[in-house]
Design a protein around this motif. Structure first.
Motif, PDB file in Angstrom:
ATOM      1  N   THR A 226      10.216  80.744 -15.790  1.00  0.00           N
ATOM      2  CA  THR A 226       8.959  80.566 -17.039  1.00  0.00           C
ATOM      3  C   THR A 226       9.903  81.264 -18.633  1.00  0.00           C
TER       4      THR A 226
ATOM      5  N   GLN B  24       2.098  83.091 -16.107  1.00  0.00           N
ATOM      6  CA  GLN B  24       1.940  82.822 -14.924  1.00  0.00           C
ATOM      7  C   GLN B  24       1.428  84.250 -14.201  1.00  0.00           C
TER       8      GLN B  24
ATOM      9  N   ASP C  99       2.315  78.031 -16.280  1.00  0.00           N
ATOM     10  CA  ASP C  99       2.892  78.507 -14.891  1.00  0.00           C
ATOM     11  C   ASP C  99       2.293  78.991 -13.544  1.00  0.00           C
ATOM     12  N   GLU C 100       2.722  78.225 -12.323  1.00  0.00           N
ATOM     13  CA  GLU C 100       2.155  78.775 -11.334  1.00  0.00           C
ATOM     14  C   GLU C 100       0.625  78.949 -12.036  1.00  0.00           C
TER      15      GLU C 100
END
Ligand SMILES: Nc1ncnc2c1ncn2[C@@H]1O[C@H](COP(=O)(O)OP(=O)(O)O)[C@@H](O)[C@H]1O
Ligand SMILES: [Mg+2]
Lengths: 316, 248
Positions: free
Chosen positions: B43, B85, B171-172
């Motif tokens: 991240t 995220q 991000d994810e």
């Protein structure tokens, strides 16, 4: 065509404001009480443009309100006996001060921003308070009064008739709130909602957040100084307390009381505030405690304000 | 041609080394996955590319231009768009409004105090289109804050896409999603990559998703680059197996 509740509320509000001088006496009020509600409502709605629709709390709006007040008073007393000139001077003074101070504080957030607005606001209060020879100091600026407005073909006698003055306030109120409403429904206005909702997301959608907050602050301060010019005309007097932080606090209370997520919330808040003040202060010295108590009750039981009871966060 | 070039960037937080001397070059149209255990610095690496953080040292070049110290909004204007995220959306606005804001910014309207009818209609059409593509048609008028986790994430991804990015950082995207939602998002990402030739860098924990989607994979561990290569190479890499895949 079916009428949406929002449209219905708008029609109702404008109908009430347009006709108020013709029935307010029947319900125990008087025309200049109506004017007072509208002037303070304009100030609270201007504050709420920043607070409710950009998510930025200012505790120093009285400074720009007060610059409007003194801009009007000083212009009529010393420069030209013209209401229109006074309005222009008051609004330009308020906006100019806001532009500079805004640049200095726009990077601050939350309580730090609010405290900086108080600090800068108090500077103007002390100037008005100390500069006796020009501002009248603690006694305020008297010895002047509002001037009839020359329309070319006729004079609008806002001095001689409370009713005529009411409609001058209404014209300014309608113009200012119309512009603010239109802005809030524009792409620019939606960037402000975006900042209120989630500053990080706003930034990473490509909104230069500080710049947009500065613009929102400018719009807010511009209209609060317009409200200040009207307040000076209403009282035919400029009071240094109009510039002080507790006046800023009153605007915040009106916005929160009425509901800061609703466009008309601060109008309702201002009406409650002014009517309570008018009624309670004739019964007891201690009217501010009543307002305070009422405020606490509303915040506890209706955290979205009075209009928040009717107004769920809407999706459109 | 490489669109994004990250040249030995590092980022320290005091004495903590979050990212150390990491380089990466992403080609136009490539889908790159970044994997690694929790706390590996993935991240943080995204934050450096998107401008949320600036690197302690190193250089980032995007489309031939040095963007190492540009403000986030300016990187967005140059075509870098990201999701987070932890989902970042506008919770008290509807899905339609969330997307509309992004569409209007992409159209260059962010300072406009009004829109013509035609402009307004074009914005609505585009926002609705994004809504449909993201599988959000049935919740279009709902407040985003009231939606399921999966729909909130889909909204965020569609907002990022609304900007017409040249580079999309995810991000994810499937974190915390059920199987069906994961499948939908995976299909959407693959479609963007295959059909629209969008350049994507993806942080992902779900190895099925990673090996299914990625052209190349970069593995981070403790802030350093452990390996880089095609999914096949990464799967066969002993250091990766030892340090990372073995744990899972
Ligand atoms: N803003 C920050 N301040 C201090 N430490 C941070 C910050 N952001 C991340 N870290 C630390 O950097 C390391 C890498 O974190 P992160 O990049 O979030 O890892 P990953 O995404 O791979 O799980 C962690 O040890 C984390 O605690
Ligand atoms: Mg992470």
């Amino acid at each position: 065509m079916e009428m949406s509740p929002k449209r219905g509320a708008n029609i109702l509000i404008w109908a009430v404001l347009l006709t108020m001088p013709y029935w307010i006496n029947w319900i125990g009020g008087y025309t200049s009480l109506g004017s007072r509600v509208m002037v303070l409502a304009l100030a609270a709605m201007s504050l709420n443009f920043l607070l409710g629709f950009t998510g930025v709390l200012s505790f120093g709006h009285a400074a720009y309100f007060g610059l409007g007040v003194y801009g009007m008073g000083l212009t009529i007393k010393y420069l030209v006996p013209s209401t229109v000139a006074g309005t222009a001077v008051g609004v330009v003074a308020g906006a100019a001060a806001a532009a500079v101070i805004g640049l200095l504080i726009v990077r601050l957030r939350g309580i730090y921003f609010a405290m900086a607005t108080i600090a800068f606001g108090q500077v103007f209060y002390f100037i008005a308070y100390r500069w006796n020879t020009v501002t009248g100091g603690d006694d305020g600026l008297s010895g002047w009064h509002r001037q009839p407005i020359d329309l070319g073909f006729a004079a609008w006698d806002i001095l001689g008739s409370d009713r005529a003055f009411y409609y001058w306030v209404l014209v300014c109120f309608a113009g200012a709130t119309g512009i603010m409403a239109a802005l809030l429904h524009s792409p620019f206005g939606r960037t402000l909602l975006a900042i209120r909702e989630n500053e990080r997301r706003a930034r990473f959608l490509g909104i230069p957040v500080d710049r947009h907050i500065w613009l929102s602050w400018m719009i807010s301060c511009f209209f609060v100084s317009l409200a200040g010019t009207l307040y000076a005309l209403l009282n035919n007097f400029a009071d240094p307390h109009d510039l002080r932080w507790d006046q800023s606090g009153d605007f915040v209370i009106m916005a929160v009381l009425g509901g800061m997520r609703a466009f008309w919330g601060p109008l309702i808040g201002a009406a409650i505030f002014v009517v309570l003040q008018d009624y309670v202060s004739s019964q007891t010295q201690n009217w501010m405690s009543f307002i305070g108590l009422f405020f606490v009750l509303v915040v506890v039981f209706f955290p979205r304000g009075v209009l928040g009871i009717l107004h769920r966060p809407s999706s459109r | 041609m490489s669109l994004l070039q990250v040249e030995s960037v590092s980022r320290h937080f005091g004495s903590l080394v979050a990212v150390e001397n990491v380089s990466m070059s992403v080609e136009v149209g490539e889908l790159r996955a970044v994997i690694g255990p929790n706390g590996a610095g993935k991240t943080t690496f995204f934050n450096l590319i998107s401008g949320f953080l600036t690197p302690t040292s190193g250089r980032i070049v995007f489309g031939g231009e040095d963007i190492t110290n540009l403000l986030p909004a300016r990187r967005v204007w140059r075509g870098i768009s990201r999701t987070f995220q932890l989902t970042e959306v506008f919770p008290e606005l509807s899905v339609q409004q969330n997307l509309r804001i992004a569409v209007e910014i992409a159209a260059g309207y962010r300072l406009r105090p009004w829109l013509s009818r035609r402009e307004d209609a074009a914005v609505s059409i585009r926002a609705t289109d994004l809504c449909n593509k993201g599988g959000l048609a049935n919740v279009e008028t709902r407040l985003v804050g009231e939606l399921s986790h999966g729909d909130q994430r889909a909204t965020e991804i569609m907002m990022a896409l609304a900007l017409n990015p040249r580079l999309l950082l995810l991000d994810e995207p499937t974190a915390g999603m059920g199987d069906q939602e994961t499948y939908n998002i995976t299909r959407l990402i693959r479609q963007l990559h295959r059909d629209q030739k969008l350049t994507i860098v993806l942080i992902e924990h779900d190895m099925r998703v990673v090996f299914h989607l990625a052209d190349r994979i970069m593995v981070l561990a403790e802030g350093r680059m452990l390996a880089e290569g095609t999914p096949r190479e990464i799967a066969a890499n002993e250091r990766v197996q030892a340090a990372y895949l073995g744990q899972a």
